[in-house]
Design a protein around this motif. Structure first.
Motif, PDB file in Angstrom:
ATOM      1  N   THR A 106       0.855  -1.197   0.000  1.00 47.82           N
ATOM      2  CA  THR A 106       0.000   0.000   0.000  1.00 47.82           C
ATOM      3  C   THR A 106       0.884   1.238   0.000  1.00 47.82           C
ATOM      4  OG1 THR A 106      -0.056   0.130   2.412  1.00 47.82           O
ATOM      5  CG2 THR A 106      -1.774  -1.202   1.346  1.00 47.82           C
ATOM      6  N   GLU A 107       0.244   2.384  -0.322  1.00 47.26           N
ATOM      7  CA  GLU A 107       0.980   3.655  -0.358  1.00 47.26           C
ATOM      8  C   GLU A 107       1.559   4.007   1.013  1.00 47.26           C
ATOM      9  OE1 GLU A 107       1.822   5.759  -2.802  1.00 47.26           O
ATOM     10  OE2 GLU A 107       1.108   4.198  -4.171  1.00 47.26           O
ATOM     11  N   GLU A 108       0.818   3.704   2.064  1.00 45.91           N
ATOM     12  CA  GLU A 108       1.284   4.001   3.426  1.00 45.91           C
ATOM     13  C   GLU A 108       2.538   3.219   3.769  1.00 45.91           C
ATOM     14  OE1 GLU A 108      -1.751   3.493   6.321  1.00 45.91           O
ATOM     15  OE2 GLU A 108      -3.002   5.134   5.551  1.00 45.91           O
ATOM     16  N   GLU A 109       2.571   1.939   3.371  1.00 46.41           N
ATOM     17  CA  GLU A 109       3.740   1.085   3.639  1.00 46.41           C
ATOM     18  C   GLU A 109       4.963   1.586   2.876  1.00 46.41           C
ATOM     19  OE1 GLU A 109       1.626  -3.237   4.559  1.00 46.41           O
ATOM     20  OE2 GLU A 109       2.109  -2.679   2.494  1.00 46.41           O
ATOM     21  N   LYS A 110       4.719   2.003   1.607  1.00 45.99           N
ATOM     22  CA  LYS A 110       5.830   2.530   0.803  1.00 45.99           C
ATOM     23  C   LYS A 110       6.391   3.813   1.423  1.00 45.99           C
ATOM     24  CE  LYS A 110       4.024   0.735  -3.569  1.00 45.99           C
ATOM     25  NZ  LYS A 110       3.378   1.110  -4.841  1.00 45.99           N
ATOM     26  N   LYS A 111       5.459   4.665   1.873  1.00 44.65           N
ATOM     27  CA  LYS A 111       5.875   5.933   2.487  1.00 44.65           C
ATOM     28  C   LYS A 111       6.688   5.692   3.751  1.00 44.65           C
ATOM     29  CE  LYS A 111       5.461  10.464   2.377  1.00 44.65           C
ATOM     30  NZ  LYS A 111       6.029  11.240   1.244  1.00 44.65           N
ATOM     31  N   ALA A 112       6.286   4.734   4.584  1.00 43.27           N
ATOM     32  CA  ALA A 112       6.994   4.412   5.825  1.00 43.27           C
ATOM     33  C   ALA A 112       8.404   3.924   5.526  1.00 43.27           C
ATOM     34  CB  ALA A 112       6.212   3.355   6.600  1.00 43.27           C
ATOM     35  N   GLU A 113       8.536   3.055   4.499  1.00 41.24           N
ATOM     36  CA  GLU A 113       9.857   2.543   4.141  1.00 41.24           C
ATOM     37  C   GLU A 113      10.754   3.663   3.625  1.00 41.24           C
ATOM     38  OE1 GLU A 113      11.975  -0.940   1.454  1.00 41.24           O
ATOM     39  OE2 GLU A 113      10.091  -0.077   0.783  1.00 41.24           O
ATOM     40  N   GLU A 114      10.142   4.567   2.820  1.00 43.41           N
ATOM     41  CA  GLU A 114      10.895   5.695   2.270  1.00 43.41           C
ATOM     42  C   GLU A 114      11.454   6.576   3.397  1.00 43.41           C
ATOM     43  OE1 GLU A 114       9.847   9.702  -0.184  1.00 43.41           O
ATOM     44  OE2 GLU A 114       8.815   7.860  -0.813  1.00 43.41           O
ATOM     45  N   ASN A 115      10.632   6.856   4.385  1.00 38.68           N
ATOM     46  CA  ASN A 115      11.077   7.685   5.529  1.00 38.68           C
ATOM     47  C   ASN A 115      12.185   6.993   6.314  1.00 38.68           C
ATOM     48  OD1 ASN A 115       9.321   9.773   5.021  1.00 38.68           O
ATOM     49  ND2 ASN A 115       7.691   8.956   6.319  1.00 38.68           N
ATOM     50  N   GLU A 116      12.037   5.687   6.472  1.00 37.56           N
ATOM     51  CA  GLU A 116      13.036   4.903   7.213  1.00 37.56           C
ATOM     52  C   GLU A 116      14.383   4.931   6.501  1.00 37.56           C
ATOM     53  OE1 GLU A 116      13.685   0.301   8.703  1.00 37.56           O
ATOM     54  OE2 GLU A 116      11.660   0.963   8.198  1.00 37.56           O
ATOM     55  N   LEU A 117      14.358   4.792   5.162  1.00 35.98           N
ATOM     56  CA  LEU A 117      15.596   4.802   4.388  1.00 35.98           C
ATOM     57  C   LEU A 117      16.263   6.173   4.427  1.00 35.98           C
ATOM     58  CD1 LEU A 117      14.517   2.684   1.273  1.00 35.98           C
ATOM     59  CD2 LEU A 117      16.301   2.094   2.919  1.00 35.98           C
ATOM     60  N   VAL A 118      15.442   7.241   4.281  1.00 35.59           N
ATOM     61  CA  VAL A 118      15.990   8.604   4.316  1.00 35.59           C
ATOM     62  C   VAL A 118      16.684   8.859   5.649  1.00 35.59           C
ATOM     63  CG1 VAL A 118      15.365  11.056   4.427  1.00 35.59           C
ATOM     64  CG2 VAL A 118      14.401   9.607   2.643  1.00 35.59           C
ATOM     65  N   THR A 119      16.012   8.446   6.742  1.00 37.10           N
ATOM     66  CA  THR A 119      16.600   8.643   8.074  1.00 37.10           C
ATOM     67  C   THR A 119      17.893   7.861   8.218  1.00 37.10           C
ATOM     68  OG1 THR A 119      14.373   8.886   8.993  1.00 37.10           O
ATOM     69  CG2 THR A 119      16.140   8.443  10.558  1.00 37.10           C
ATOM     70  N   LYS A 120      17.885   6.634   7.747  1.00 37.31           N
ATOM     71  CA  LYS A 120      19.057   5.754   7.872  1.00 37.31           C
ATOM     72  C   LYS A 120      20.263   6.333   7.120  1.00 37.31           C
ATOM     73  CE  LYS A 120      20.756   1.186   6.529  1.00 37.31           C
ATOM     74  NZ  LYS A 120      20.449  -0.034   5.763  1.00 37.31           N
ATOM     75  N   TYR A 121      20.043   6.711   5.828  1.00 39.56           N
ATOM     76  CA  TYR A 121      21.160   7.179   5.015  1.00 39.56           C
ATOM     77  C   TYR A 121      21.630   8.568   5.452  1.00 39.56           C
ATOM     78  CZ  TYR A 121      20.246   3.152   2.077  1.00 39.56           C
ATOM     79  OH  TYR A 121      20.077   1.871   1.635  1.00 39.56           O
ATOM     80  N   TYR A 122      20.685   9.389   5.918  1.00 41.65           N
ATOM     81  CA  TYR A 122      21.078  10.712   6.393  1.00 41.65           C
ATOM     82  C   TYR A 122      21.952  10.597   7.649  1.00 41.65           C
ATOM     83  CZ  TYR A 122      20.829  15.437   8.282  1.00 41.65           C
ATOM     84  OH  TYR A 122      21.160  16.669   8.777  1.00 41.65           O
ATOM     85  N   THR A 123      21.595   9.646   8.535  1.00 45.56           N
ATOM     86  CA  THR A 123      22.368   9.435   9.759  1.00 45.56           C
ATOM     87  C   THR A 123      23.762   8.917   9.432  1.00 45.56           C
ATOM     88  OG1 THR A 123      20.319   8.898  10.925  1.00 45.56           O
ATOM     89  CG2 THR A 123      22.363   8.279  12.010  1.00 45.56           C
ATOM     90  N   GLU A 124      23.838   7.993   8.448  1.00 46.79           N
ATOM     91  CA  GLU A 124      25.139   7.459   8.039  1.00 46.79           C
ATOM     92  C   GLU A 124      26.012   8.566   7.429  1.00 46.79           C
ATOM     93  OE1 GLU A 124      24.445   4.238   5.398  1.00 46.79           O
ATOM     94  OE2 GLU A 124      23.718   2.877   6.966  1.00 46.79           O
ATOM     95  N   TRP A 125      25.345   9.425   6.608  1.00 43.19           N
ATOM     96  CA  TRP A 125      26.087  10.513   5.960  1.00 43.19           C
ATOM     97  C   TRP A 125      26.632  11.509   6.987  1.00 43.19           C
ATOM     98  CZ3 TRP A 125      24.286  15.766   5.353  1.00 43.19           C
ATOM     99  CH2 TRP A 125      25.123  16.549   4.560  1.00 43.19           C
TER     100      TRP A 125
END
Length: 457
Positions: A26-45
């Motif tokens: 669903t769109e909600e699940e995709k959005k949640a994963e997108e936010n999780e990835l952004v947070t993860k990569y931003y923290t690593e950066w």
């Protein structure tokens, strides 16, 4: 390394596109994963973790005061403050440096003279600043120069005005350091005992107080300190900011007593002068008929013209600090300061509290009637026809113009600039009589001045 990161991101993007073709989320699940990835990569950066440790960069701003039993820490704090104040004192201009500054300013004056005042241009001002030394540097700024500009056609400032500005700043800093030496807590304020010690040690340096007997010192100090606390400590916290002491004119009045040739009029109008202190204390002794060192309500009723109403005096003894129903000298001083300075907000606050019997924060028609009835009764005793309360009430509301047409607050009284008149009408028969006959009194004053003019001619 940068290339590897780019490849890493491109691989992720390719996978994401490939997965999106067969993704059934669903769109909600995709959005949640997108936010999780952004947070993860931003923290690593950023090279950090999820835990925020930015608080470590905030400098320490609170230092606990030593407890009473921590004698060593207290001693260390006192010594540190003393060293700090000594260092600050050394940074101030001394008499020789001030004389040198005046010599330099006089040498660099720029003609023409404005009346009798020597002037200096901005260029010459900067030259003096360079020659005057490091201690004077803070006085030779564009801001100070602009502050002292006064419509000179050549854009110059008065040398005397600038020098007085420097003298005033030096005096303020010296006084602040002097007061800070008595600040036992080191928190920027003085308690009553601190200010008492300051004034007691100041007495020998004031030539106008040379005639005071040492036995009177304690009463003089009490009289002087009371004025500071009555006006600068309206909430009765028992302490005053050193900043407030410097900002008000009381210290100037006190230090005016250094002048050996102070006029009689200046002494009489100065609360801190010897004649003024002796006058107030003498009145207190005269009122104290039983010589017990305290004043009863009956004794206080003879204060001034002996026309204060009994209702008002009842409120004084209900609200003010008394000992077995009698008033001591300190409480009497507050009473005198309030009645002698009825135009001042602090004095109006004192009297308003007495008039506001129910502690409502305002005066209504009932409050006004309650106090004015005592005025009417005094008028009858003196064989005068009582004035109608309705007329007086309307006049009071017309004078004050309160925000609420049925209530008068303390702020209304202060804003109206009629607080002294209103309170006098309600508590003092003599004050009411003066108000009621104001036109006659003005006419008499005019007649007297006209007669004096005729005599002169």
């Amino acid at each position: 390394m940068e290339k590897e990161k780019q490849l890493h991101w491109s691989d992720i993007l390719k996978k994401s596109i490939a997965n999106s073709k067969k993704d059934e989320r669903t769109e909600e699940e995709k959005k949640a994963e997108e936010n999780e990835l952004v947070t993860k990569y931003y923290t690593e950066w950023k090279g950090g973790s999820d835990k925020d440790e930015s608080y470590k960069n905030i400098p320490r701003f609170y230092y606990r005061l030593p407890a009473e039993d921590e004698v060593l820490l207290q001693k260390l704090r006192e010594e540190s403050r003393a060293v700090f104040l000594q260092r600050k004192s050394r940074e101030l201009l001394d008499n020789e440096e001030l004389q040198n500054l005046w010599f330099l300013l006089d040498k660099h004056q720029v003609p023409p003279v404005n009346g009798e005042e020597a002037m200096i241009s901005y260029e010459a001002y900067l030259q003096v600043g360079e020659k005057a030394g490091s201690k004077c540097k803070k006085f030779f700024t564009a801001r100070v120069y602009a502050k002292l500009l006064n419509n000179d056609p050549y854009g110059r400032i008065s040398i005397m005005q600038f020098f007085n500005y420097v003298m005033r700043k030096v005096w303020l800093h010296q006084t602040r350091i002097g007061l800070s030496l008595y600040d036992v807590a080191g928190q920027g304020y003085l308690r009553e005992s601190d200010l008492e010690n300051y004034i007691l040690e100041l007495i020998p340096t004031l030539p106008q107080l040379d005639g005071l007997e040492k036995s009177f010192y304690s009463f003089y100090v009490c009289t002087a300190v009371r004025k500071f606390f009555f006006f600068l400590d309206p909430l009765r916290t028992g302490k005053i900011k050193i900043q407030d002491i410097l900002a008000c004119s009381f210290l100037d009045d006190l230090l005016e007593l250094r002048d050996e040739e102070l006029s009689k009029e200046s002494q009489e109008s100065n609360w801190f002068s010897a004649p003024s202190a002796l006058r107030v204390y003498g009145q207190y002794l005269n009122l104290d008929k039983d010589h017990n060192g305290m004043l009863s309500k009956e004794e206080l009723s003879r204060y001034g013209t002996a026309t204060l109403t009994s209702v008002f005096l009842d409120r004084v003894f209900q609200e003010c600090l008394t000992y077995d129903g009698e008033m001591d000298y300190k409480t009497y001083l507050d009473f005198v300061l309030a009645l002698e300075n009825r135009k001042e907000p602090a004095a109006l606050q004192y009297i308003f509290k007495l008039l506001d019997m129910e502690n409502q924060g305002y005066l209504n028609v009932f409050s006004l009637n309650y106090f004015f009835r005592a005025i009417q009764e005094q008028m009858k005793l003196h064989g005068q026809e009582p004035v109608s309360f309705q007329d007086v009430k309307d006049e009071i509301f017309d004078m004050v113009k309160p925000k609420d047409p049925y209530k008068i607050t303390l702020q209304d009284l202060v804003n109206s600039c009629q607080g002294d008149t209103v309170t006098s009408i309600l508590i003092d028969l003599n004050g009411f009589w003066t108000y009621e006959n104001r036109e006659v009194l003005v006419a008499n004053d005019n007649d007297s001045s006209n007669t004096a003019d005729l005599d002169d001619t």
